[in-house]
Motif scaffolding. Structure first.
Motif: not given
Length: 201
Positions: A112-137
């Motif tokens: 089976a194949t899957g693709t992950a989407v993500f989000n951060v809460t509180p939403m305002e924190a998303g702009a400051y949450f920096n990912k260097v490596q990720c399996f998303c998308f």
């Protein structure tokens, strides 16, 4: 009598047209559903909307003494028989680069194949949450019974402590949801298939 027959025929044609329109509408909705995830992803990545995190290849040069507790959430959509487990909560220093690991196990009897989407809460924190490596998308294919460990490397931008809308945030949650997808065919395989089709003409 002839007039009654004509009226019945007109009514049948009208019903047929309505049914055809319903099928077209349903097909359009299905197509939009498949397009929604990638389009929404692009929109969020560009705007930072809805808690979308930032991607970066650079590490933070500033590390504060203040820590920020981060918890993790893992979900799977209907149609994907996976056991998806989140990483354990941590409390890194703001600006500190850390790695956590999610795990996924295919509980079905077929690949089976899957693709992950993500989000951060509180939403305002998303702009400051920096990912260097990720399996998303990215497509992840698991064989029957296979378990895969998936790392996420990130840091929280120290600027989060200065912005008016984020300076009082006490904790952050990073959430992933895996959706079933059809695996993409390798380019070479597509080219060979095209050549074979031409040879049959």
């Amino acid at each position: 009598m002839a007039e009654a027959v004509k009226q019945q025929q007109s009514k049948r044609l009208g019903n047929g047209a309505i049914m055809a329109l319903c099928f077209v509408f349903a097909g359009g909705m299905v197509g939009m559903a498949y397009a929604a995830v990638p389009l929404y992803r692009i929109f969020c990545q560009v705007t930072g909307y809805n808690g979308t995190t930032q991607r970066t290849e650079q590490y933070s040069e500033t590390i504060l003494e203040r820590t920020m507790p981060v918890s993790f959430d893992a979900n799977t959509s209907t149609g994907l028989n996976w056991e998806f487990k989140p990483a354990k909560p941590i409390a890194p220093k703001i600006g500190e680069t850390v790695q956590v690991n999610f795990t996924a196990t295919n509980r079905s009897s077929t690949a089976a194949t899957g693709t992950a989407v993500f989000n951060v809460t509180p939403m305002e924190a998303g702009a400051y949450f920096n990912k260097v490596q990720c399996f998303c998308f990215t497509e992840t294919t698991l064989q029957p019974g296979e378990t895969l460990e998936m790392p996420v490397v990130f840091f929280i931008d120290p600027e989060i402590t200065k912005a008016e809308e984020t300076k009082n945030i006490k904790t952050i949650t990073l959430s992933y949801t895996f959706y079933p997808t059809q695996p993409s065919k390798p380019v070479a395989a597509v080219q060979e298939k095209g050549k074979a089709a031409k040879g049959q003409l």
